[in-house]
Structures are given as C-alpha cells and as structure tokens.
Design a protein around this motif. Structure first.
Motif, mmCIF file in Angstrom:
data_model
loop_
_atom_site.group_PDB
_atom_site.id
_atom_site.type_symbol
_atom_site.label_atom_id
_atom_site.label_comp_id
_atom_site.label_asym_id
_atom_site.label_seq_id
_atom_site.Cartn_x
_atom_site.Cartn_y
_atom_site.Cartn_z
ATOM 1 N N ASP A 48 -16.346 -34.811 3.677
ATOM 2 C CA ASP A 48 -15.904 -35.001 2.302
ATOM 3 C C ASP A 48 -16.636 -36.169 1.660
ATOM 4 N N LYS A 49 -16.893 -36.008 0.375
ATOM 5 C CA LYS A 49 -17.538 -37.056 -0.402
ATOM 6 C C LYS A 49 -16.761 -37.214 -1.703
ATOM 7 N N VAL A 50 -16.625 -38.443 -2.177
ATOM 8 C CA VAL A 50 -15.969 -38.703 -3.444
ATOM 9 C C VAL A 50 -16.997 -39.293 -4.404
ATOM 10 N N THR A 51 -17.069 -38.712 -5.589
ATOM 11 C CA THR A 51 -17.985 -39.190 -6.625
ATOM 12 C C THR A 51 -17.178 -39.564 -7.852
ATOM 13 N N LYS A 52 -17.542 -40.682 -8.475
ATOM 14 C CA LYS A 52 -16.879 -41.142 -9.688
ATOM 15 C C LYS A 52 -17.901 -41.202 -10.817
ATOM 16 N N PHE A 53 -17.487 -40.711 -11.988
ATOM 17 C CA PHE A 53 -18.317 -40.749 -13.184
ATOM 18 C C PHE A 53 -17.513 -41.319 -14.337
ATOM 19 N N ASP A 54 -18.150 -42.086 -15.180
ATOM 20 C CA ASP A 54 -17.596 -42.547 -16.449
ATOM 21 C C ASP A 54 -18.621 -42.216 -17.513
ATOM 22 N N PHE A 55 -18.193 -41.509 -18.545
ATOM 23 C CA PHE A 55 -19.120 -41.129 -19.599
ATOM 24 C C PHE A 55 -18.371 -40.817 -20.874
ATOM 25 N N TYR A 56 -19.126 -40.556 -21.946
ATOM 26 C CA TYR A 56 -18.554 -40.278 -23.261
ATOM 27 C C TYR A 56 -19.011 -38.904 -23.738
ATOM 28 N N PHE A 57 -18.049 -38.151 -24.229
ATOM 29 C CA PHE A 57 -18.242 -36.797 -24.732
ATOM 30 C C PHE A 57 -18.239 -36.885 -26.259
ATOM 31 N N ILE B 62 -9.624 -31.007 -12.078
ATOM 32 C CA ILE B 62 -10.935 -30.419 -11.820
ATOM 33 C C ILE B 62 -10.707 -29.352 -10.769
ATOM 34 N N VAL B 63 -11.115 -28.125 -11.080
ATOM 35 C CA VAL B 63 -10.775 -27.001 -10.213
ATOM 36 C C VAL B 63 -11.984 -26.316 -9.594
ATOM 37 N N GLY B 64 -13.158 -26.916 -9.666
ATOM 38 C CA GLY B 64 -14.325 -26.316 -9.036
ATOM 39 C C GLY B 64 -15.605 -26.960 -9.496
ATOM 40 N N GLY B 65 -16.703 -26.453 -8.995
ATOM 41 C CA GLY B 65 -18.005 -26.978 -9.361
ATOM 42 C C GLY B 65 -19.111 -26.197 -8.701
ATOM 43 N N SER B 66 -20.339 -26.634 -8.956
ATOM 44 C CA SER B 66 -21.508 -25.998 -8.352
ATOM 45 C C SER B 66 -22.522 -27.073 -8.013
ATOM 46 N N GLY B 67 -23.617 -26.673 -7.358
ATOM 47 C CA GLY B 67 -24.611 -27.650 -6.922
ATOM 48 C C GLY B 67 -24.003 -28.580 -5.888
ATOM 49 N N VAL B 68 -24.228 -29.879 -6.026
ATOM 50 C CA VAL B 68 -23.647 -30.817 -5.068
ATOM 51 C C VAL B 68 -22.132 -30.926 -5.215
ATOM 52 N N PHE B 69 -21.578 -30.328 -6.264
ATOM 53 C CA PHE B 69 -20.140 -30.355 -6.470
ATOM 54 C C PHE B 69 -19.463 -29.068 -6.012
ATOM 55 N N ARG B 70 -20.066 -28.354 -5.059
ATOM 56 C CA ARG B 70 -19.440 -27.148 -4.512
ATOM 57 C C ARG B 70 -18.051 -27.461 -3.974
ATOM 58 N N LEU B 71 -17.118 -26.565 -4.228
ATOM 59 C CA LEU B 71 -15.747 -26.681 -3.732
ATOM 60 C C LEU B 71 -15.057 -27.957 -4.220
ATOM 61 N N ALA B 72 -15.434 -28.423 -5.401
ATOM 62 C CA ALA B 72 -14.888 -29.674 -5.935
ATOM 63 C C ALA B 72 -13.433 -29.541 -6.336
ATOM 64 N N GLN B 73 -12.735 -30.660 -6.216
ATOM 65 C CA GLN B 73 -11.396 -30.804 -6.782
ATOM 66 C C GLN B 73 -11.237 -32.269 -7.131
ATOM 67 N N GLY B 74 -10.431 -32.512 -8.131
ATOM 68 C CA GLY B 74 -10.250 -33.897 -8.538
ATOM 69 C C GLY B 74 -9.493 -33.993 -9.842
ATOM 70 N N ILE B 75 -9.751 -35.089 -10.532
ATOM 71 C CA ILE B 75 -9.030 -35.378 -11.762
ATOM 72 C C ILE B 75 -9.991 -35.947 -12.798
ATOM 73 N N ALA B 76 -9.800 -35.535 -14.023
ATOM 74 C CA ALA B 76 -10.540 -36.109 -15.154
ATOM 75 C C ALA B 76 -9.507 -36.710 -16.092
ATOM 76 N N THR B 77 -9.690 -37.966 -16.432
ATOM 77 C CA THR B 77 -8.815 -38.587 -17.417
ATOM 78 C C THR B 77 -9.619 -38.793 -18.693
ATOM 79 N N ALA B 78 -8.946 -38.629 -19.812
ATOM 80 C CA ALA B 78 -9.622 -38.728 -21.107
ATOM 81 C C ALA B 78 -8.878 -39.703 -22.003
ATOM 82 N N LYS B 79 -9.652 -40.418 -22.799
ATOM 83 C CA LYS B 79 -9.092 -41.347 -23.780
ATOM 84 C C LYS B 79 -9.972 -41.260 -25.023
ATOM 85 N N ILE C 20 -12.947 -38.465 -11.141
ATOM 86 C CA ILE C 20 -12.994 -38.681 -9.694
ATOM 87 C C ILE C 20 -12.942 -37.297 -9.062
ATOM 88 N N VAL C 21 -13.981 -36.963 -8.309
ATOM 89 C CA VAL C 21 -14.082 -35.628 -7.747
ATOM 90 C C VAL C 21 -14.398 -35.699 -6.259
#
Length: 154
Positions: free
Chosen positions: A2-11, A113-130, A148-149
């Motif tokens: 398992d690997k955990v990746t964290k991202f912070d960005f603006y949409f 977060i209910v899925g992904g592709s590439g290096v995020f295969r079989l991903a699960q996690g949470i996205a928080t928005a503000k 956090i995925v």
C-alpha cells in the motif's frame, strides 16, 4: 504494498467569459424556478493548479460532470476525474474518481475517492474541498482540494 499519496491543489471552475471550463449541458423543467438549481447538469474540463491564482503552476485538469441534486440546499452530485499531467507524475495520465455529494455552500466538504487509474489503480481515499473564491452572479469559483488516497504500488 500500500502507498498513500497526498495532493493539495486548486480547481478553477469558470462558467463565464469567452473560454468557460464549465458548461451547462441540461436542466429539468423545474430548474429555472428552483432556488438550488435542482436538475441542472454541468460538464467540466477545468484547470488544476498549485495555487489559487489563475496563472499558478498547472498540474492537471478536472474533467467530469456535476449536477444539482438537492431541492432544499445547494448540493451537487459529482463525478470528477483529476487528471495529473505535470510535476512528479508528468507525462502520465492519472485519474482519481470522486463520486459523492458536495454541499457546495458549506465551508468544509468531504467526498469519497472510489477509484483511479495509472499509479492510482484500486485507489480509495478522501477529498476535502473548501471554496477559496466564488462569484455567485457568474458561477465562477476557485475551490481548494486536499486529497489523501491509498493505492497499490504495482
């Protein structure tokens, strides 16, 4: 492993101007009279940046669809793909699917977060928005996402 990746960005969700990144594609018969825009559907292809400024470093795109799904408060049902195109994962197309309810006018929102592709295969996690900034007249908004995925290092 398992690997955990964290991202912070603006949409940057831009509905106005000459080059909108969010476009209404449908609405129900009652949308125009609804205080929550119930029944509207919007397709998006919006920039993801490291900072809130429009000229901040581009890290990818948000592509997907959202709709107003609540008749009592402004709440969106969202299916978004976060496609990272630069930075640490530059040259790869990576997607994280976010599917969940987004009460967009609340200060803090949490979506699974209910899925992904590439290096995020079989991903699960949470996205928080503000919401960082919103223009309620034009519908333009800048939203900060913290992700956090958990995914497999395959």
């Amino acid at each position: 492993m398992d690997k955990v990746t964290k991202f912070d960005f603006y949409f940057h969700d831009i509905a106005s101007g000459k080059n909108p990144t969010a476009d209404q594609i449908a609405q129900s018969n009652m949308t125009a009279e609804s205080p929550t825009f119930f029944g509207v559907l919007v397709m998006i292809d919006s920039p993801l940046t490291l900072g809130p400024e429009p000229n901040s470093t581009l890290v990818g795109r948000v592509q997907g669809i959202y709709g107003s799904a609540d008749q009592k408060e402004f709440g969106l049902l969202m299916n978004l793909n976060f496609v990272f195109t630069t930075g640490k994962y530059g040259g790869s197309t990576l997607c994280i699917r976010v599917l969940g309810r987004n009460p967009a006018l609340q200060n803090y929102r949490e979506m699974p977060i209910v899925g992904g592709s590439g290096v995020f295969r079989l991903a699960q996690g949470i996205a928080t928005a503000k919401t960082y900034w919103i223009n309620t007249t034009s519908g333009d908004a800048i939203v900060e996402y913290n992700v956090i995925v958990q995914h497999f290092d395959i």
